[in-house]
Design a protein around this motif. Structure first.
Motif, mmCIF file in Angstrom:
data_model
loop_
_atom_site.group_PDB
_atom_site.id
_atom_site.type_symbol
_atom_site.label_atom_id
_atom_site.label_comp_id
_atom_site.label_asym_id
_atom_site.label_seq_id
_atom_site.Cartn_x
_atom_site.Cartn_y
_atom_site.Cartn_z
ATOM 1 N N HIS A 172 0.833 -1.081 -0.121
ATOM 2 C CA HIS A 172 -0.014 0.165 0.048
ATOM 3 C C HIS A 172 0.854 1.210 0.105
ATOM 4 C CE1 HIS A 172 -2.569 -2.941 2.037
ATOM 5 N NE2 HIS A 172 -3.438 -2.662 0.955
ATOM 6 N N VAL B 282 0.873 5.314 0.533
ATOM 7 C CA VAL B 282 0.069 6.352 1.036
ATOM 8 C C VAL B 282 0.839 7.570 1.143
ATOM 9 C CG1 VAL B 282 -1.269 4.518 2.314
ATOM 10 C CG2 VAL B 282 0.494 5.566 3.683
ATOM 11 N N TYR C 299 -3.998 13.567 -0.891
ATOM 12 C CA TYR C 299 -4.321 12.992 -1.918
ATOM 13 C C TYR C 299 -3.703 13.379 -3.259
ATOM 14 C CZ TYR C 299 -7.708 10.736 0.933
ATOM 15 O OH TYR C 299 -8.455 10.201 1.851
ATOM 16 N N LEU D 124 0.093 12.136 -2.971
ATOM 17 C CA LEU D 124 0.019 10.622 -3.205
ATOM 18 C C LEU D 124 -0.089 10.564 -4.977
ATOM 19 C CD1 LEU D 124 0.119 7.675 -2.426
ATOM 20 C CD2 LEU D 124 -2.426 7.893 -1.922
ATOM 21 N N ASP E 185 -8.017 5.221 -0.245
ATOM 22 C CA ASP E 185 -7.107 6.263 0.393
ATOM 23 C C ASP E 185 -5.479 5.751 0.157
ATOM 24 O OD1 ASP E 185 -6.760 3.853 1.854
ATOM 25 O OD2 ASP E 185 -7.782 4.735 3.821
ATOM 26 N N HIS E 186 -5.495 5.056 -0.933
ATOM 27 C CA HIS E 186 -4.109 4.360 -1.330
ATOM 28 C C HIS E 186 -3.960 3.633 -2.559
ATOM 29 C CE1 HIS E 186 -6.181 0.788 -0.172
ATOM 30 N NE2 HIS E 186 -5.382 0.109 -0.948
ATOM 31 N N VAL F 169 0.889 2.344 8.424
ATOM 32 C CA VAL F 169 0.112 3.013 7.279
ATOM 33 C C VAL F 169 -1.228 3.300 7.769
ATOM 34 C CG1 VAL F 169 -1.213 2.347 5.103
ATOM 35 C CG2 VAL F 169 1.503 1.888 5.495
ATOM 36 N N LEU G 76 -2.649 7.210 7.992
ATOM 37 C CA LEU G 76 -3.645 7.989 7.344
ATOM 38 C C LEU G 76 -4.666 8.507 8.356
ATOM 39 C CD1 LEU G 76 -4.237 5.013 4.813
ATOM 40 C CD2 LEU G 76 -3.567 7.333 4.093
#
Length: 92
Positions: A19, A21, A26, A29, A46-47, A71, A75
Motif C-alpha cells: 500500500h 500512502v 491525496y 500521493l 485512500d491508497h 500505514v 492515514l
C-alpha cells in the motif's frame, strides 16, 4: 513530500501487494504515483495498491518503508483514512 509504503504482504490476483500512502494529501500521493508510472486505476479509497515487483522502485523514488499498521495510523492521523463501506469523497 513524504509518501509511505508497507511491505508487499497482501495477496490478490496471484501476487503480493503493498500500500502506497501519503500523510499529507491525496494530491501528493497522486503526484508521486504519476511520477512513478503507477496508473490512477491502482488508487483504492485512500491508497495505491502496488505489486511486489514495483516495491523497490517506490523506495528508490523516495517512499519511506513502514509496517502495515503504521500505514493505517498515518492515514488516520492525517484525516485521510477511508475505510471500506463508507462513501468516498472525490480523489483529487
Amino acid at each position: 513530500m513524504t509518501v509511505y509504503i508497507d511491505p508487499p504482504t497482501w495477496p490478490g490476483h496471484g501476487r503480493l501487494w503493498s500500500h502506497l500512502v501519503s500523510d499529507l494529501s491525496y494530491e501528493e500521493l497522486h503526484l508521486f504515483a504519476e511520477e512513478l508510472g503507477v496508473p490512477r486505476r491502482a488508487f483504492e479509497r485512500d491508497h495505491y495498491d502496488l505489486p511486489s515487483h514495483r516495491y523497490a522502485d517506490a523506495v528508490a523514488a523516495g517512499a519511506v518503508e513502514v509496517r502495515s499498521r503504521e500505514v493505517v495510523r498515518l492515514l488516520t492521523a492525517a484525516g485521510l483514512r477511508r475505510p471500506k463501506g463508507r462513501p468516498q469523497r472525490p480523489s483529487s
